[in-house]
Design a protein around this motif. Structure first.
Motif, PDB file in Angstrom:
ATOM      1  N   ARG A 108      45.057  45.773  46.576  1.00 46.93           N
ATOM      2  CA  ARG A 108      43.998  45.341  45.961  1.00 46.93           C
ATOM      3  C   ARG A 108      43.808  46.426  44.739  1.00 46.93           C
ATOM      4  O   ARG A 108      43.580  45.871  43.703  1.00 46.93           O
ATOM      5  N   GLU A 109      44.075  47.501  45.185  1.00 42.83           N
ATOM      6  CA  GLU A 109      43.920  48.563  43.963  1.00 42.83           C
ATOM      7  C   GLU A 109      44.884  48.692  42.907  1.00 42.83           C
ATOM      8  O   GLU A 109      44.531  48.730  41.711  1.00 42.83           O
ATOM      9  N   ALA A 110      46.074  48.235  43.351  1.00 44.95           N
ATOM     10  CA  ALA A 110      47.240  48.283  42.450  1.00 44.95           C
ATOM     11  C   ALA A 110      46.973  46.958  41.684  1.00 44.95           C
ATOM     12  O   ALA A 110      47.378  46.965  40.588  1.00 44.95           O
ATOM     13  N   LEU A 111      46.771  45.698  41.980  1.00 42.90           N
ATOM     14  CA  LEU A 111      46.607  44.472  41.584  1.00 42.90           C
ATOM     15  C   LEU A 111      45.233  44.845  40.371  1.00 42.90           C
ATOM     16  O   LEU A 111      45.474  44.124  39.370  1.00 42.90           O
ATOM     17  N   ILE A 149      37.561  38.219  34.719  1.00 50.77           N
ATOM     18  CA  ILE A 149      38.042  37.099  35.269  1.00 50.77           C
ATOM     19  C   ILE A 149      39.359  36.735  34.789  1.00 50.77           C
ATOM     20  O   ILE A 149      40.046  36.152  35.667  1.00 50.77           O
ATOM     21  N   TYR A 150      39.500  36.764  33.390  1.00 49.08           N
ATOM     22  CA  TYR A 150      40.583  36.344  32.855  1.00 49.08           C
ATOM     23  C   TYR A 150      41.703  37.286  33.371  1.00 49.08           C
ATOM     24  O   TYR A 150      42.935  36.681  33.881  1.00 49.08           O
ATOM     25  N   ALA A 151      41.418  38.377  33.337  1.00 46.29           N
ATOM     26  CA  ALA A 151      42.851  39.417  33.704  1.00 46.29           C
ATOM     27  C   ALA A 151      43.231  39.280  35.263  1.00 46.29           C
ATOM     28  O   ALA A 151      44.318  39.186  35.506  1.00 46.29           O
ATOM     29  N   LEU A 152      42.288  39.007  35.939  1.00 46.56           N
ATOM     30  CA  LEU A 152      42.330  38.835  37.693  1.00 46.56           C
ATOM     31  C   LEU A 152      43.255  37.412  37.510  1.00 46.56           C
ATOM     32  O   LEU A 152      43.980  37.384  38.507  1.00 46.56           O
ATOM     33  N   SER A 153      42.739  36.572  36.799  1.00 46.54           N
ATOM     34  CA  SER A 153      43.278  35.100  36.925  1.00 46.54           C
ATOM     35  C   SER A 153      44.871  35.065  36.540  1.00 46.54           C
ATOM     36  O   SER A 153      45.647  34.730  37.230  1.00 46.54           O
ATOM     37  N   VAL A 154      45.062  36.059  35.529  1.00 47.26           N
ATOM     38  CA  VAL A 154      46.558  36.333  35.186  1.00 47.26           C
ATOM     39  C   VAL A 154      47.402  36.887  36.232  1.00 47.26           C
ATOM     40  O   VAL A 154      48.509  36.400  36.535  1.00 47.26           O
ATOM     41  N   VAL A 155      46.685  37.960  36.626  1.00 45.09           N
ATOM     42  CA  VAL A 155      47.373  38.530  37.760  1.00 45.09           C
ATOM     43  C   VAL A 155      47.679  37.837  38.997  1.00 45.09           C
ATOM     44  O   VAL A 155      48.754  37.724  39.625  1.00 45.09           O
ATOM     45  N   GLY A 156      46.595  37.165  39.251  1.00 42.88           N
ATOM     46  CA  GLY A 156      46.850  36.046  40.742  1.00 42.88           C
ATOM     47  C   GLY A 156      47.956  35.191  40.164  1.00 42.88           C
ATOM     48  O   GLY A 156      48.674  34.650  41.182  1.00 42.88           O
ATOM     49  N   MET A 157      47.876  34.424  39.080  1.00 44.91           N
ATOM     50  CA  MET A 157      48.788  33.366  38.862  1.00 44.91           C
ATOM     51  C   MET A 157      50.321  34.145  39.018  1.00 44.91           C
ATOM     52  O   MET A 157      51.140  33.476  39.477  1.00 44.91           O
ATOM     53  N   LEU A 158      50.659  35.229  38.541  1.00 41.56           N
ATOM     54  CA  LEU A 158      51.803  35.947  38.415  1.00 41.56           C
ATOM     55  C   LEU A 158      52.172  36.170  39.866  1.00 41.56           C
ATOM     56  O   LEU A 158      53.316  35.983  40.327  1.00 41.56           O
ATOM     57  N   GLU A 159      51.455  36.726  40.721  1.00 43.49           N
ATOM     58  CA  GLU A 159      51.599  36.918  42.207  1.00 43.49           C
ATOM     59  C   GLU A 159      51.962  35.644  43.034  1.00 43.49           C
ATOM     60  O   GLU A 159      52.948  35.636  43.641  1.00 43.49           O
TER      61      GLU A 159
END
Length: 231
Positions: free
Chosen positions: A138-141, A168-178
């Motif tokens: 979680r910390e890494a993401l 929220i935007y930044a988390l959505s991008v990282v989540g999409m890539l994952e």
């Protein structure tokens, strides 16, 4: 690391190599073995003897650097993340803030680096739960999300979208890539990598543009919900 392990560390040079250098070299071999075994057969199926065998070391050398397999996994995970973050940050910093060039550079580096070495993909996204490293993941993401957020705000500093929406935007991008990486590795996403980078950049760019222009906001979400309710 246990006190016994610390006591077993060598203090004298041997063969012209200092004690600290020998310890570091053995630690590096164990990190390499951890990357290979945790990234292929998984954390649960990997024991100290497996790691030592792969590293060409005896058990006692394992414990001079690590208290157990969880400690080694954490060190392997951190090394993978540090190398990946450095590569992504360098790629983002190497291109000008024109259009979606920084987004493409970061997204392309992130996707390609993890896809090219399935071991790193497994260590970052699959094995942390079994290794008790969920918080580390979680910390890494979040660290990568902060990079996305910084890139988004620095590209158009005059836009000043709300900080919570940028997060929220930044988390959505990282989540999409994952998710696209994991599903591509599992065979459900069959889009070639170059096209995947294009699509992910387009999604991220469109969302960022909506942030800049105010098309994504608390008010826009409420308005959309209200419009649907009256249909």
């Amino acid at each position: 690391m246990s006190g016994d392990a610390k006591q077993r560390r060598p203090v004298r040079p041997y063969g012209g190599v200092g004690a600290a250098d020998r310890v570091a070299a053995r630690r590096g071999k164990l990190l390499d073995a951890g990357l290979e075994l945790f990234g292929t057969q998984g954390y649960a199926a990997t024991g100290v003897k497996d790691l030592c065998r792969a590293a060409g070391l005896t058990d006692r050398y394992f414990y001079e650097s690590f208290g157990g397999t969880k400690e080694l996994f954490a060190a392997v995970f951190d090394r993978v993340i540090d190398e990946l973050f450095e590569a992504v940050a360098h790629a983002v910093g190497a291109v000008p803030a024109e259009g979606t060039r920084k987004l493409r550079a970061g997204i392309g580096t992130y996707l390609t680096a993890l896809a090219e070495d399935p071991r790193t993909l497994r260590i970052v996204f699959v094995e942390p739960t079994g290794a008790g490293a969920e918080n580390r993941m979680r910390e890494a993401l979040w660290r990568f999300a902060r990079l996305v957020a910084a890139t988004a705000t620095e590209a158009r500093p005059e836009a000043r979208p709300p900080a919570e929406l940028v997060d929220i935007y930044a988390l959505s991008v990282v989540g999409m890539l994952e998710r696209v990486l994991v599903e591509k590795q599992g065979g459900r996403v069959t889009v070639p990598m170059d096209e995947l980078v294009d699509y992910c950049t387009a999604f991220a760019g469109a969302s960022l543009g909506a942030l800049y222009t105010g098309r994504i906001s608390k008010q826009s979400g409420r308005h959309e919900a209200a419009s649907r309710a009256t249909e």
